[in-house]
Design a protein around this motif. Structure first.
Motif, PDB file in Angstrom:
ATOM      1  N   PHE A  62       0.836  -1.206   0.000  1.00  0.00           N
ATOM      2  CA  PHE A  62       0.000   0.000   0.000  1.00  0.00           C
ATOM      3  C   PHE A  62       0.871   1.256   0.000  1.00  0.00           C
ATOM      4  O   PHE A  62       0.579   2.227  -0.696  1.00  0.00           O
ATOM      5  CB  PHE A  62      -0.936   0.015   1.212  1.00  0.00           C
ATOM      6  N   LYS A  82      -8.901   0.220   0.008  1.00  0.00           N
ATOM      7  CA  LYS A  82      -7.743  -0.246  -0.759  1.00  0.00           C
ATOM      8  C   LYS A  82      -6.887  -1.185   0.090  1.00  0.00           C
ATOM      9  O   LYS A  82      -6.446  -2.248  -0.379  1.00  0.00           O
ATOM     10  CB  LYS A  82      -6.912   0.958  -1.214  1.00  0.00           C
ATOM     11  N   VAL A  83      -6.654  -0.817   1.343  1.00  0.00           N
ATOM     12  CA  VAL A  83      -5.876  -1.664   2.247  1.00  0.00           C
ATOM     13  C   VAL A  83      -6.629  -2.963   2.529  1.00  0.00           C
ATOM     14  O   VAL A  83      -6.045  -4.056   2.515  1.00  0.00           O
ATOM     15  CB  VAL A  83      -5.579  -0.921   3.566  1.00  0.00           C
TER      16      VAL A  83
END
Length: 339
Positions: A220, A321-322
């Motif tokens: 990330f 997203k993570v």
């Protein structure tokens, strides 16, 4: 422009049936204690001229001289207010019985970090207090019903002591910010209905530990540093090292705050009950997400007072997203942290 006072806001919330009289009373005690803590934080530069031996708290961590002062102030105000029954504090291993009688069948328990980020005080960086309030029931045979998860929070909030003193709270119906007017001594509504932007342009993490992070977090961070003008990349790195300060900036400006697991701290370092749960409640009420990597913070079962968990919170799209990076693998293959 005339700002509503915190007192008036509490009155309106009670009238609307959002919170009870008891909850509002506990909140008022916390707000009064915060004013007192604000004063000792502001006086720190003068009081620090007196040499005080360094101490260590119950977790083996270095303790600033103001940590216990802040703890004692909150204990004093909550005990005098006679509405809070129990206090779980970072500065005390066991639950504190305030010996306040029950007004009804409700038992109010406050979970609190009295002075978060205290290692930053001597360099004049913003610090704060984090709290949440639970309304439990007393059952004559079984005793007090336990706190099961952060989903049971009735109120959560924090106070940031910076260029101004601001209290941010949620009752589960939105997030509000009140700033202390030093002339009148009152908290006034300055940030009504705080909403966290769905995407942000900054990330906050201690990258000095990057070699110890799970590969999902390292992946990330690599994404954050890509050059992609159309998608507002690269993101800016903005890390204070005081959870309250980093979360406050994230809440008002958007972004993501990460305190993940590491090989040396597989369950993270932040405490679930009095740091992660209240911050997660605030973030989610403002439209964001808060996870430990795989699960929502608020769904994590509470097993003990000083339980630790990894913590990732902020703007919805950034945290998602993570989450997607972790979700690509089975929880059993999670590098360090296992449920």
């Amino acid at each position: 422009m005339i700002c509503n006072s915190f007192v008036q806001h509490m009155h309106d919330e009670v009238e609307a049936g959002v919170i009870t009289v008891g909850l509002s009373a506990v909140l008022m005690d916390i707000s009064l204690a915060a004013v007192a803590v604000s004063r000792i934080v502001n006086r720190n530069v003068f009081d620090s001229l007196v040499m005080v031996p360094e101490t260590v708290n119950t977790h083996g961590e270095k303790q600033h001289r103001l940590d216990m002062k802040a703890h004692d102030i909150f204990v004093s105000f909550l005990k005098k207010g006679k509405r809070c029954n129990y206090l779980i504090s970072e500065e005390c291993e066991d639950t504190i019985d305030l010996h306040n009688d029950l007004y009804d069948d409700s038992v109010y328990t406050v979970c609190m970090d009295p002075l978060d980020g205290s290692s930053n005080i001597d360099v004049n960086v913003s610090v704060g207090s984090i709290f949440s309030i639970y309304s439990q029931e007393w059952q004559s045979k079984a005793g007090l019903t336990p706190i099961k998860s952060g989903q049971e929070q009735r109120v959560a909030g924090y106070v940031i002591y910076g260029t101004s003193t601001t209290m941010v709270i949620t009752f589960g119906t939105g997030v509000y910010g009140f700033t202390l007017d030093y002339v009148t001594g009152e908290f006034l509504l300055t940030h009504p209905n705080i909403r966290l932007s769905k995407s942000g342009s900054s990330y906050a993490i201690n990258e000095g530990n990057s070699e110890d992070f799970p590969h999902q977090i390292r992946e990330f961070l690599a994404f954050c540093k890509q050059s992609d003008f159309e998608n507002n990349l690269p993101y800016k790195s903005r890390y204070v090292g005081s959870m309250v300060a980093d979360i406050h900036r994230t809440l008002l400006q958007g972004g993501i705050f990460l305190y993940p697991s590491t090989s040396t701290h597989p369950k993270g370092k932040l405490r679930l009950l009095y740091e992660c749960n209240p911050m997660a409640y605030i973030i989610e009420q403002a439209g964001g997400l808060a996870i430990d990597g795989m699960r929502p913070i608020l769904s994590i079962p509470v097993l003990k007072n000083h339980q630790k968990v990894p913590f990732i919170a902020g703007s919805y799209n950034m945290v998602k997203k993570v989450l997607n990076l972790y979700s690509n693998e089975s929880i059993n293959n999670h590098v360090y942290y296992s449920c």
